[in-house]
Write an enzyme that holds these catalytic residues in place. Structure first.
Site, PDB file in Angstrom:
ATOM      1  N   CYS A  90       3.797  10.979  30.378  1.00 37.66           N
ATOM      2  CA  CYS A  90       4.048  11.981  31.412  1.00 37.66           C
ATOM      3  C   CYS A  90       3.276  11.626  32.691  1.00 37.66           C
ATOM      4  CB  CYS A  90       3.712  13.369  30.886  1.00 37.66           C
ATOM      5  SG  CYS A  90       4.386  14.723  31.869  1.00 37.66           S
ATOM      6  N   HIS A  99       6.457  13.696  25.443  1.00 41.57           N
ATOM      7  CA  HIS A  99       5.126  13.661  24.837  1.00 41.57           C
ATOM      8  C   HIS A  99       5.161  13.369  23.341  1.00 41.57           C
ATOM      9  CE1 HIS A  99       2.488  15.446  28.061  1.00 41.57           C
ATOM     10  NE2 HIS A  99       3.675  15.814  28.522  1.00 41.57           N
TER      11      HIS A  99
END
Length: 219
Positions: free
Chosen positions: A87, A195
């Site tokens: 991210c 994630h």
């Protein structure tokens, strides 16, 4: 496995990554603050976690790319240590020049946080060897600027060199060619917008993310 998780001001997934590594592969994890100029010796993995480094001021990842510790990360990456940017970490890797392209505002101009279906498009990297090519997996996104952008020539090169590791099965944030994760030419540096640290046990909704870390043991 010996790993380091980098902590920038504004990182908020650093402990998530530490726990994911410990539970997925039994890693010995060092937490490294952004002002450090050196990294622990003998590392098998460096993780740049998600969050909002330096408050995302100026541009996501731009200030973190100039942080003292990032210089050490770049040196370690060039020496062959695998690096995973998740991210915000993906944004930092692009800003630091370790990966091509940039992450822009989501096409919806809204923050997106939800489980997403991904296709494993290259299972021949240190981060994807525990997957089957073409496999469907689930991880979680949580970003406002996850829209991957690059010039057509760069996108074509990523396709031709098989450097797209994961794609979104459906449009999520406007990313060109539905790119969710890419690797550098060596395969040892990966930027991943979803994630794995939020999807490493079934109790979290998916355990697929654990295999990103477990793949390194098979490398």
């Amino acid at each position: 496995m010996k790993a380091a998780v980098i902590i920038y001001p504004g990182s908020n997934c650093d402990r998530d990554c530490k726990v994911a590594l410990e539970r997925s592969v039994g890693a010995d994890v060092s937490m490294v603050w952004h002002k450090e100029t050196t990294l622990p010796e003998g590392l098998d993995l460096i993780v740049l976690p998600g969050g909002f480094s330096y408050g995302d001021y100026l541009r996501c990842g731009a200030m973190a790319a100039l942080s003292p510790v990032t210089r050490a990360v770049v040196d370690a990456a060039k020496a062959g240590v695998p690096v995973l940017g998740i991210c915000n970490g993906f944004q930092v890797l692009c800003e630091a020049g370790l990966l091509p392209g940039a992450l822009l505002r989501n096409a919806s101009l809204k923050y997106v946080c939800k489980p997403v279906a991904l296709e494993v498009t290259n299972n021949d990297t240190p981060f994807t060897r525990a997957f089957s090519e073409g496999e469907d997996v689930v991880m979680t996104v949580g970003n406002g600027e996850g829209n991957y952008f690059a010039e057509d020539a760069v996108l074509d090169a990523l396709e031709q060199e098989n450097r797209i590791a994961f794609r979104y099965r459906q449009e999520v944030n406007g990313s060109q060619r539905r790119i969710a994760g890419i690797v550098d030419p060596t395969g040892r540096i990966m930027g991943l917008m979803p994630h794995p640290d939020r999807a490493f046990e079934a109790e979290l909704g998916s355990a697929d993310g654990a295999r990103v870390f477990q793949s390194l043991l098979a490398a």
